[in-house]
Design an enzyme around this catalytic site. Structure first.
Site, mmCIF file in Angstrom:
data_model
loop_
_atom_site.group_PDB
_atom_site.id
_atom_site.type_symbol
_atom_site.label_atom_id
_atom_site.label_comp_id
_atom_site.label_asym_id
_atom_site.label_seq_id
_atom_site.Cartn_x
_atom_site.Cartn_y
_atom_site.Cartn_z
ATOM 1 N N PRO B 256 0.844 -1.195 0.000
ATOM 2 C CA PRO B 256 0.000 0.000 0.000
ATOM 3 C C PRO B 256 0.882 1.250 0.000
ATOM 4 O O PRO B 256 1.610 1.495 0.957
ATOM 5 C CB PRO B 256 -0.794 -0.118 1.306
ATOM 6 N N ASP B 432 6.043 2.298 1.799
ATOM 7 C CA ASP B 432 5.183 1.131 1.983
ATOM 8 C C ASP B 432 4.521 1.243 3.347
ATOM 9 O O ASP B 432 5.166 1.090 4.380
ATOM 10 C CB ASP B 432 6.034 -0.148 1.892
ATOM 11 N N HIS B 433 3.220 1.490 3.331
ATOM 12 C CA HIS B 433 2.520 1.774 4.583
ATOM 13 C C HIS B 433 2.382 0.539 5.467
ATOM 14 O O HIS B 433 1.985 0.636 6.625
ATOM 15 C CB HIS B 433 1.137 2.356 4.281
ATOM 16 N N ARG B 434 2.727 -0.639 4.931
ATOM 17 C CA ARG B 434 2.649 -1.813 5.790
ATOM 18 C C ARG B 434 3.650 -1.708 6.933
ATOM 19 O O ARG B 434 3.400 -2.183 8.031
ATOM 20 C CB ARG B 434 2.958 -3.083 4.974
#
Lengths: 386, 462
Positions: B256, B432-434
């Site tokens: 994401p 990367d929002h993870r």
């Protein structure tokens, strides 16, 4: 491992052939069997009434066999046969009062007949020209439910509505109303059915759960559905259950009358297990010879629901050959009527799909309908049929 | 003359397409009543006896035993006129199996047959005749929307065009009725500019094309494109383009992405670059804002290591990497490649500048070893060289952050209370929002911005 199956409650010990739990008033040989509890419930039944039941049974079967034939002719996409279950359907169907409500599965052709639904209208759904072509409020016979067991929830909800209308336990026989939900042994394993049991029990809803245990959930036998007789499940939910000979129209009448009256009187739900047998295939698409033995079928042929009434009437002198021949002739006329009715069922207009979505169509729906109509209008007229 | 009705093989089992004729229960000349069993068939599901829909005399058995025929095939013809029905069966010949009931009631008048012979009769689609019967002729459109397919068959170009159209139409987004409309109107869906939600082609789009608002491909298939070249040219997706496509798709739909931007006054960085260019150490090394940015990221990452981390889906772990293999996106004749500088965090600004230049040269010449292309931990894309301000870069697969460096240009900027021309640029950071939260991504971006705003900041952090 042992399974605690419980013992029959006091008063349940009714000797009836090989199954002591079974309520039976007419033996397969057509002999009237006395029953202290249920005899009073059918004390009013005259020979004339029994002739009426016989006619119902024969005509229900004829509707069914003709529909199967129509499927084989290519006139119906599918048909779910009631063969062998006529006794349970006519017995329970004739126990209903005008104001009672029926929530059927897709196999209750005999109940529909008893309610006065035009049998030809049952064919529309299976011909694919409508979604159920009768007005459920006309005969208080709701549309066929294909989703297995879902109608038990509809019935329970409807029964709770009747409670709130105050049409329960008033003592007025024309006002007090009951609901009957039909389902099968296979549906008894569904979550919906168990939820309906719980809601009905907790709310003391005026509903009769009428289970036609025809021994087969398509190809799945009863022993893979339950370890106890189905009627005993009711005890766990907190309402009475009773097992009745489903091939005995008189016993089904008596037991259902008692259960419906209990409901109308505000005493809550009852589970009726009509013990019967599906003599035909699950539907016209099914081939039962692939999963069950012909010997079982032969065994159940001896318990035919129509033959025992015929034997009873013959023995009692309640009917003669003339009567039986007349019913047969009427059955053939009915079959003829069905064939014609089926072939003349109009194909629905493409826009008819919009008609019954909401009571008052929503603007987007109207827009879609008009768009479809305009689209269809853009085609050249179909050539005149020769 | 006798009226003859044909019984067509029904679909007796919800979606069957064919059945085998196992055994005829009647023969030609036999009298049949409605629902007399005439034939036994075997479908994929079961053995089924078919009852006759007609009363009359068997005129002809149209399919031999043992033959397998499609649903909808006429299998038996019955003379259904009253005379024929009244004819008694020949002595000694049973009138078919399953004769029950009183004869007079069974001799019902034959229903008006809706099925006509195959010659010219209307095809009544009966429910039981399954899917095949429903493919009947199509009604003509009232509006003569012309535009039939170009009849220029024969040339290989036309053939190719057809294949291409088929190929691409599979990717057009449209509801089935719209596809049908397009087909009916002769509109090639792939030529329609979609205006519906999510890039779907709407009914209006199709109608606009059909009305000539937008040329349908079929209508101009012979015309040439620019400079007399073919209107369309198809380029096989190979090597770098293929790898790029796979990588961005994998990354975009796995990680994401969040992208943040900051616009900064890079005047001090530009002055530093100017001074260093003059210095002896840098000599002929091309020093650019890119190298300063690279150095700034290597410094800032120490304060926010997670932007340099790796998401290990299989292990369910986040892998912190205490080194920086810094990828530099490079436009090459073969396409986009992102070679990386190993252990970039250990390099001085001078070494970093040299490494970047070497890396770019090797990549452009196609001489970069495969090891340069793997193992990256974070990356920079220098879109400023194309004169644009910023973008939302897609992460190289496996990396947690990528920085876009916009063009550095003179712009009015409030400096010390006055509007001055200053060197201004925009940084865009996708992460990367993870594994990187907004807080960490923002901190890293503002740290980098702080260094570019004032390179002396590095003296504080290193």
């Amino acid at each position: 491992m042992t399974v605690e199956t419980g013992t029959p409650a006091a008063g349940d010990a009714r000797p009836a052939g090989d199954d002591p739990e079974l309520v039976q008033l007419l033996t397969p040989e057509g002999e009237r069997r006395p029953n202290a509890e249920y005899d009073p419930l059918v004390a009013d039944v005259t020979d004339d009434d029994v002739r009426g039941f016989y006619r119902d049974l024969v005509l229900a079967r004829r509707i069914d066999t003709e529909a199967v034939a129509l499927q084989r002719h290519g006139e119906l996409g599918l048909w779910a046969s009631l063969l062998g279950q006529e006794g349970a359907q006519v017995g329970s169907g004739r126990a209903l009062r005008r104001q009672d409500h029926v929530f059927p599965t897709y196999r209750e052709h005999g109940v529909a007949w008893c309610r006065g639904v035009e049998p030809g209208l049952l064919l529309g759904l299976f011909r694919g020209v409508d979604q159920g072509g009768w007005d459920p409020l006309e005969q208080n016979f709701h549309l066929y439910t294909i989703v297995v067991g879902a109608q038990t929830l509809h019935a329970t909800g409807y029964a709770m509505g009747i409670q709130r209308d105050g049409a329960v336990g008033t003592g007025d026989p024309d006002r007090d109303t009951a609901v009957i939900a039909y389902f099968g042994d296979g549906a008894s394993s569904q979550g919906d059915v168990n939820e309906a049991f719980i809601w009905a029990a907790v709310n003391n809803a005026p509903v009769v759960f009428f289970c036609q245990n025809n021994q087969w959930a398509i190809s799945e036998p009863l022993e893979r559905q339950t370890r106890v007789p189905l009627y005993r499940r009711a005890a766990g939910f907190g309402f009475p259950g009773v097992r009745v000979d489903g091939n005995d129209v008189l016993a089904c009448l008596a037991v259902t009358r008692a259960a419906l009256q209990r409901a109308r009187d505000g005493e809550g739900p009852t589970l009726v297990e009509a013990y019967t047998y599906r003599m035909g295939a699950h539907t016209t698409t099914d081939d039962p010879t692939r999963y069950r033995l012909a010997a079982d079928l032969e065994h159940w042929k001896l318990k035919d629901p129509i033959e025992r009434v015929k034997a009873y009437l013959t023995r009692s002198g309640g009917a003669d050959h003339q009567f039986f021949d007349a019913v047969d002739a009427e059955a053939e006329r009915l079959a003829d009527h069905l064939r014609t009715f089926c072939r003349e069922l109009p194909d629905p207009a493409p826009t008819s799909i919009f008609d019954h979505v909401y009571v008052e169509p929503t603007p987007p729906l109207v827009e879609q309908r008009d768009e479809l109509a305009a689209y269809l209008e853009s085609f050249a007229a179909e050539e005149v049929r020769s | 003359m006798a009226e003859v009705s044909q019984f067509k093989l029904p679909d007796v089992g919800e979606g069957l397409t064919e059945a085998e004729i196992v055994a005829w229960k009647v023969k030609e000349g036999d009298t049949v009543k409605v629902n007399d069993v005439v034939v036994e068939i075997e479908t994929a599901k079961s053995l089924v006896e078919l009852p006759s829909p007609y009363a009359g005399v068997v005129d002809k058995l149209l399919v031999p035993e043992g033959a397998t025929v499609p649903v909808g095939t006429p299998i038996i013809a019955v003379r259904t006129d009253a005379d024929a029905a009244d004819q008694p069966a020949a002595p000694g010949e049973p009138a078919g199996a399953g004769v029950v009931g009183g004869p007079s009631e069974d001799m019902v008048p034959a229903p008006q047959p809706r099925e006509q012979g195959e010659d010219g009769g209307q095809q009544q689609v009966l429910v039981g005749y399954g899917p095949r019967a429903s493919v009947s002729r199509r009604r003509a459109r009232r509006t003569s929307a012309d535009v039939t397919s170009g009849a220029s068959s024969g040339t290989s170009d036309a053939l190719t065009a057809t294949f291409n159209a088929v190929d691409r139409s599979a990717r057009v987004l449209a509801k089935p009725p719209v596809r049908k409309l397009a087909k009916d109107l002769g509109v090639d869906m792939t030529t329609v500019v979609p205006s519906g939600p999510d890039g779907t082609v709407t009914r209006e789009d199709v109608q606009r094309v059909a009305a000539g608002g937008q040329p349908a491909e079929t209508a101009v298939v012979t015309g040439a494109g620019w400079d007399g070249l073919p209107r369309e040219e198809r380029i096989p997706v190979r090597s770098v383009r293929k790898a790029t496509a796979a990588a961005v798709v994998a990354s975009a739909f796995t990680a994401p992405h969040v992208t943040e931007f900051v616009t900064i006054d890079a005047t001090r960085t530009m002055r530093l670059i100017d001074r260093l260019r003059e210095s002896r150490e840098f000599g002929d090394v091309r020093l650019s804002p890119l190298a300063v940015l690279a150095r700034a990221m290597c410094i800032a990452v120490r304060r926010t290591p997670v932007v340099n981390a790796r998401w290990d889906e299989a292990a369910g772990e986040i892998v912190l990497q205490r080194y920086v293999n810094l990828g530099i996106a490079a436009a090459t004749p073969r396409g986009l490649v992102v070679p990386n500088i190993k252990d970039a965090d250990r390099l001085s600004l001078l070494d970093l500048a040299v490494a970047i230049n070497e890396l770019a040269d090797k990549a452009r010449q196609g001489t970069a070893p495969p090891s340069d292309m793997t193992g990256g931990t974070m990356s920079i894309t220098n879109i400023g060289v194309f004169g644009v301000d910023t973008g939302t870069p897609i992460l190289p697969p496996g990396e947690a952050a990528i920085m876009a460096l916009g063009a550095v240009r003179r712009q009015p900027w409030v400096h010390k209370g006055k509007v001055r021309p200053r060197w201004v640029t925009t940084l865009g950071l996708s992460f990367d929002h993870r594994l990187v939260d907004g807080e960490q991504g923002s901190r890293f971006l503002s740290d980098v911005a702080a260094i570019l705003n004032d390179p002396a900041q590095t003296l504080v952090w290193t």
